[in-house]
Scaffold this active site. Structure first.
Site, PDB file in Angstrom:
ATOM      1  N   HIS A   1      53.181  27.434  43.906  1.00  0.00           N
ATOM      2  CA  HIS A   1      53.944  28.345  44.834  1.00  0.00           C
ATOM      3  C   HIS A   1      53.558  27.987  46.239  1.00  0.00           C
ATOM      4  CE1 HIS A   1      55.148  31.456  41.597  1.00  0.00           C
ATOM      5  NE2 HIS A   1      55.125  30.248  41.272  1.00  0.00           N
TER       6      HIS A   1
ATOM      7  N   TYR B   1      56.104  41.280  46.002  1.00  0.00           N
ATOM      8  CA  TYR B   1      55.311  42.371  46.141  1.00  0.00           C
ATOM      9  C   TYR B   1      56.253  43.517  46.873  1.00  0.00           C
ATOM     10  CZ  TYR B   1      50.990  39.841  45.740  1.00  0.00           C
ATOM     11  OH  TYR B   1      49.831  38.974  44.990  1.00  0.00           O
TER      12      TYR B   1
ATOM     13  N   PRO C   1      43.626  44.389  42.347  1.00  0.00           N
ATOM     14  CA  PRO C   1      44.303  43.183  42.334  1.00  0.00           C
ATOM     15  C   PRO C   1      45.473  42.594  43.071  1.00  0.00           C
ATOM     16  CG  PRO C   1      44.671  44.636  40.404  1.00  0.00           C
ATOM     17  CD  PRO C   1      43.760  45.328  41.295  1.00  0.00           C
TER      18      PRO C   1
ATOM     19  N   LYS D   1      42.415  38.163  43.931  1.00  0.00           N
ATOM     20  CA  LYS D   1      41.376  37.530  44.297  1.00  0.00           C
ATOM     21  C   LYS D   1      40.077  37.649  43.213  1.00  0.00           C
ATOM     22  CE  LYS D   1      42.213  36.036  48.249  1.00  0.00           C
ATOM     23  NZ  LYS D   1      43.066  34.847  47.809  1.00  0.00           N
TER      24      LYS D   1
ATOM     25  N   TYR E   1      45.055  34.826  51.632  1.00  0.00           N
ATOM     26  CA  TYR E   1      46.057  34.913  50.176  1.00  0.00           C
ATOM     27  C   TYR E   1      45.872  33.526  49.621  1.00  0.00           C
ATOM     28  CZ  TYR E   1      48.898  36.038  46.576  1.00  0.00           C
ATOM     29  OH  TYR E   1      49.803  36.358  45.374  1.00  0.00           O
TER      30      TYR E   1
HETATM   31  P1  RFL Z   1      35.153  38.864  33.007  1.00  0.00           P
HETATM   32  O1  RFL Z   1      36.317  38.068  32.865  1.00  0.00           O
HETATM   33  O2  RFL Z   1      35.296  40.424  32.594  1.00  0.00           O
HETATM   34  O3  RFL Z   1      33.886  38.261  31.768  1.00  0.00           O
HETATM   35  C1  RFL Z   1      32.883  38.976  31.502  1.00  0.00           C
HETATM   36  C2  RFL Z   1      32.726  38.515  30.076  1.00  0.00           C
HETATM   37  O4  RFL Z   1      31.220  39.098  29.698  1.00  0.00           O
HETATM   38  C3  RFL Z   1      31.473  39.471  28.329  1.00  0.00           C
HETATM   39  N1  RFL Z   1      30.507  40.652  28.214  1.00  0.00           N
HETATM   40  C4  RFL Z   1      29.078  40.481  27.506  1.00  0.00           C
HETATM   41  N2  RFL Z   1      28.814  39.145  26.918  1.00  0.00           N
HETATM   42  C5  RFL Z   1      27.585  39.460  26.360  1.00  0.00           C
HETATM   43  N3  RFL Z   1      26.869  40.643  26.395  1.00  0.00           N
HETATM   44  C6  RFL Z   1      27.245  41.636  27.030  1.00  0.00           C
HETATM   45  N4  RFL Z   1      26.528  42.726  27.004  1.00  0.00           N
HETATM   46  C7  RFL Z   1      28.704  41.538  27.541  1.00  0.00           C
HETATM   47  N5  RFL Z   1      29.342  42.644  28.407  1.00  0.00           N
HETATM   48  C8  RFL Z   1      30.358  42.035  28.670  1.00  0.00           C
HETATM   49  C9  RFL Z   1      32.792  40.094  28.392  1.00  0.00           C
HETATM   50  O5  RFL Z   1      33.391  40.153  27.236  1.00  0.00           O
HETATM   51  C10 RFL Z   1      33.641  39.122  29.348  1.00  0.00           C
HETATM   52  O6  RFL Z   1      34.104  37.952  28.032  1.00  0.00           O
HETATM   53  O7  RFL Z   1      34.448  38.669  34.210  1.00  0.00           O
HETATM   54  P2  RFL Z   1      34.300  37.290  35.293  1.00  0.00           P
HETATM   55  O8  RFL Z   1      33.875  36.052  34.445  1.00  0.00           O
HETATM   56  O9  RFL Z   1      33.243  37.803  36.379  1.00  0.00           O
HETATM   57  O10 RFL Z   1      35.796  37.277  35.834  1.00  0.00           O
HETATM   58  C11 RFL Z   1      36.540  38.130  36.643  1.00  0.00           C
HETATM   59  C12 RFL Z   1      37.846  37.999  36.365  1.00  0.00           C
HETATM   60  O11 RFL Z   1      38.031  38.178  35.117  1.00  0.00           O
HETATM   61  C13 RFL Z   1      38.382  39.154  37.078  1.00  0.00           C
HETATM   62  O12 RFL Z   1      38.067  39.179  38.374  1.00  0.00           O
HETATM   63  C14 RFL Z   1      40.090  38.890  37.165  1.00  0.00           C
HETATM   64  O13 RFL Z   1      40.762  39.268  36.289  1.00  0.00           O
HETATM   65  C15 RFL Z   1      40.883  39.777  38.368  1.00  0.00           C
HETATM   66  N6  RFL Z   1      42.415  39.837  38.318  1.00  0.00           N
HETATM   67  C16 RFL Z   1      42.640  39.015  39.026  1.00  0.00           C
HETATM   68  N7  RFL Z   1      42.166  38.058  39.754  1.00  0.00           N
HETATM   69  C17 RFL Z   1      42.426  36.838  40.453  1.00  0.00           C
HETATM   70  O14 RFL Z   1      41.902  35.906  41.133  1.00  0.00           O
HETATM   71  N8  RFL Z   1      43.650  36.695  40.523  1.00  0.00           N
HETATM   72  C18 RFL Z   1      44.794  37.411  40.012  1.00  0.00           C
HETATM   73  O15 RFL Z   1      46.029  37.195  39.954  1.00  0.00           O
HETATM   74  C19 RFL Z   1      44.239  38.733  39.370  1.00  0.00           C
HETATM   75  N9  RFL Z   1      45.004  39.620  38.803  1.00  0.00           N
HETATM   76  C20 RFL Z   1      43.008  40.482  37.753  1.00  0.00           C
HETATM   77  C21 RFL Z   1      44.366  40.391  37.995  1.00  0.00           C
HETATM   78  C22 RFL Z   1      42.738  41.613  36.860  1.00  0.00           C
HETATM   79  C23 RFL Z   1      43.366  42.538  36.101  1.00  0.00           C
HETATM   80  N10 RFL Z   1      42.675  43.561  35.225  1.00  0.00           N
HETATM   81  C24 RFL Z   1      43.155  43.780  34.097  1.00  0.00           C
HETATM   82  C25 RFL Z   1      41.508  43.921  35.540  1.00  0.00           C
HETATM   83  C26 RFL Z   1      45.240  41.673  37.285  1.00  0.00           C
HETATM   84  C27 RFL Z   1      44.711  42.643  36.366  1.00  0.00           C
HETATM   85  C28 RFL Z   1      45.611  43.762  35.736  1.00  0.00           C
HETATM   86  C1  PHB Z   2      49.492  38.391  38.293  1.00  0.00           C
HETATM   87  O1  PHB Z   2      50.277  37.451  37.903  1.00  0.00           O
HETATM   88  O2  PHB Z   2      49.043  38.868  37.159  1.00  0.00           O
HETATM   89  C2  PHB Z   2      49.150  38.710  39.353  1.00  0.00           C
HETATM   90  C3  PHB Z   2      49.755  38.225  40.486  1.00  0.00           C
HETATM   91  C4  PHB Z   2      49.340  38.694  41.666  1.00  0.00           C
HETATM   92  C5  PHB Z   2      48.338  39.630  41.772  1.00  0.00           C
HETATM   93  C6  PHB Z   2      48.061  40.431  40.689  1.00  0.00           C
HETATM   94  C7  PHB Z   2      48.238  39.763  39.602  1.00  0.00           C
HETATM   95  O3  PHB Z   2      48.313  40.183  43.150  1.00  0.00           O
END
Ligand code: RFL
Ligand code: PHB
Length: 392
Positions: free
Chosen positions: A72, A201, A293, A297, A385
């Site tokens: 994008h 957004y 979110p 990031k 961004y």
């Molecule tokens: P994770 O992905 O939470 O992975 C951690 C892993 O550790 C496991 N775990 C254990 N394993 C062994 N022993 C234990 N005691 C344990 N406890 C936990 C877990 O099961 C898991 O598999 O952390 P990590 O690797 O630091 O990654 C971080 C990302 O997942 C997170 O920051 C993003 O998902 C945030 N996020 C977004 N980030 C972006 O860069 N771009 C986005 O568009 C974006 N959108 C989002 C998001 C997060 C969201 N939610 C649901 C929190 C949108 C949403 C809705």
């Molecule tokens: C997503 O596609 O899940 C998404 C996109 C932009 C955001 C957060 C989540 O700021």
């Protein structure tokens, strides 16, 4: 069991760290509490910065990402029924973002690791990290068969996310900075082609809304809701009605409906636990910091952390010089705080605060108008961004 780097958590941070270390000839074992099936289907992030894509591609796991991911070059900010485009690429010398689901990234990383025969244990429990103040740290855990195991290693990487156990283990040594927001996001994944080919957004008096996508044919939509909102109160019809209301306008834009294949609520939080290093235990990704979110990031920040960590470990193993590990925490925290500010700023500009006075939305609107009309302000949003190239 013995390895060089014991990695707790098979999220993006743990899996990318294992990959980067393997490319440097460093051995690791990854321990994950969930099943492979579970982590490969957990719907979360979708926006990858160029630096994240380049890192995955350079490490040999970019093939499907580059084929299926959608690049994008802009995004829309929408208020009062009109969308205003921020030309991300034009404003940043050609850089953009790639839409590709986090669970697809995880699938690609797990497949590569398994194919390469590197150890990855699922469904471990009762994980404890020990002796990281000395030279022989250990991770004790129960494996999927119920057997007690000890993994001895040179270094432990705590990549176990916000609810993991590594950060609580060093709780008393941490300085924590935190902000909770009085709202959450309800997110759905729907079988419908997105109505806009770029992210929208939306600022609305009833609260924030976002349209994103998962290529090639799914729409990802979010609604600002109360932080303690119950999912049962949001049947699909109510979600669509609210989305139509918030995105409505005079320009004909509307969200396309489709079968809802996933629905969940996420609380919003800003959080940093400093420092990231405790002897031979290194925290990375969501284990150390959380951003709301709105700036897209979290995953990118997790990858940025482990790039710094892999660089420090590679230098240490090849030369015996630990200085790049000594500076790991400080180097990461510079980026973490820049991203914290940007994520807070985007969140503040776009959401309604319960109980706010009439002054607040006027400020938000003025900020939105400024960002969409001033080249300098738009450039500031765009460069944050797409991801700032901070020195690693
Ligand atoms: P994770 O992905 O939470 O992975 C951690 C892993 O550790 C496991 N775990 C254990 N394993 C062994 N022993 C234990 N005691 C344990 N406890 C936990 C877990 O099961 C898991 O598999 O952390 P990590 O690797 O630091 O990654 C971080 C990302 O997942 C997170 O920051 C993003 O998902 C945030 N996020 C977004 N980030 C972006 O860069 N771009 C986005 O568009 C974006 N959108 C989002 C998001 C997060 C969201 N939610 C649901 C929190 C949108 C949403 C809705
Ligand atoms: C997503 O596609 O899940 C998404 C996109 C932009 C955001 C957060 C989540 O700021």
């Amino acid at each position: 069991m013995r390895t060089q780097v014991g990695i707790v958590g098979a999220g993006p941070a743990g899996l990318v760290l294992g990959l980067l270390l393997a490319r440097e000839g460093i051995e690791s074992v990854v321990l994950e509490s969930r099943s492979r099936e579970y982590i490969e289907h957990r719907v979360r992030a979708g926006v990858l910065e160029q630096g994240t894509v380049d890192c995955l591609a350079a490490s040999g796991v970019g093939e499907r990402l580059q084929r299926e991911g959608m690049v994008h070059h802009g995004l829309f900010l929408r208020w009062d029924g009109y969308s205003h485009r921020i030309a991300l690429s034009d404003l940043t010398g050609g850089r953009g973002i790639t839409l590709y689901g986090q669970q697809e990234v995880v699938k690609d990383l797990v497949a590569e690791r398994v194919e390469d025969g590197r150890e990855l244990l699922f469904e471990v429990s009762d994980v404890r990290v020990e002796d990281f103040d000395g030279d022989e740290p250990a991770i004790r855990f129960t494996d999927a068969t119920g057997a007690e195991q000890v993994l001895r290693c040179d270094v432990i990487a705590g990549c176990d996310g916000f609810h993991g156990l590594c950060r609580p283990t060093v709780e008393t040594a941490l300085r924590v900075y935190e902000r909770e927001y009085p709202f959450g996001w309800l997110g759905i994944l729907a079988e419908a082609a997105p109505s806009s080919d770029e992210l929208v957004y939306c600022h609305h008096e009833r609260g924030f809304a976002l349209q994103s996508m998962r290529p090639p044919d799914l729409t990802r939509l979010y609604l600002q809701v109360a932080p303690d909102e119950e999912l049962e109160r949001w049947p699909d019809e109510r979600v669509w009605e609210e989305l139509h209301t918030r995105f409505a306008g005079d320009d004909g834009f509307d969200v396309a409906e489709g079968a809802v294949v996933e629905k969940g609520i996420t609380p919003m939080r800003s959080f940093v636990a400093e420092p990231l290093r405790h002897g031979r235990l290194f925290l990375a990704g969501d284990a150390a910091h959380i951003v709301p979110p709105t700036g897209a990031k979290g995953l990118n920040l997790a990858v940025a952390d482990v790039r710094v960590l892999a660089d420090g470990l590679a230098h240490w193993y090849s030369t015996g010089d630990g200085s790049r590990l000594d500076s790991y925490s400080d180097r990461c925290l510079r980026r973490v705080w820049r991203v914290q500010h940007f994520s807070w700023w985007m969140t503040r500009m776009l959401h309604r605060l319960p109980g706010e006075d009439p002054f607040e939305p006027m400020l938000q609107r003025s900020q939105l108008e400024y960002v969409c009309s001033s080249h300098a302000a738009a450039t500031s949003l765009a460069e944050n961004y797409v991801g700032l190239e901070l020195e690693l």
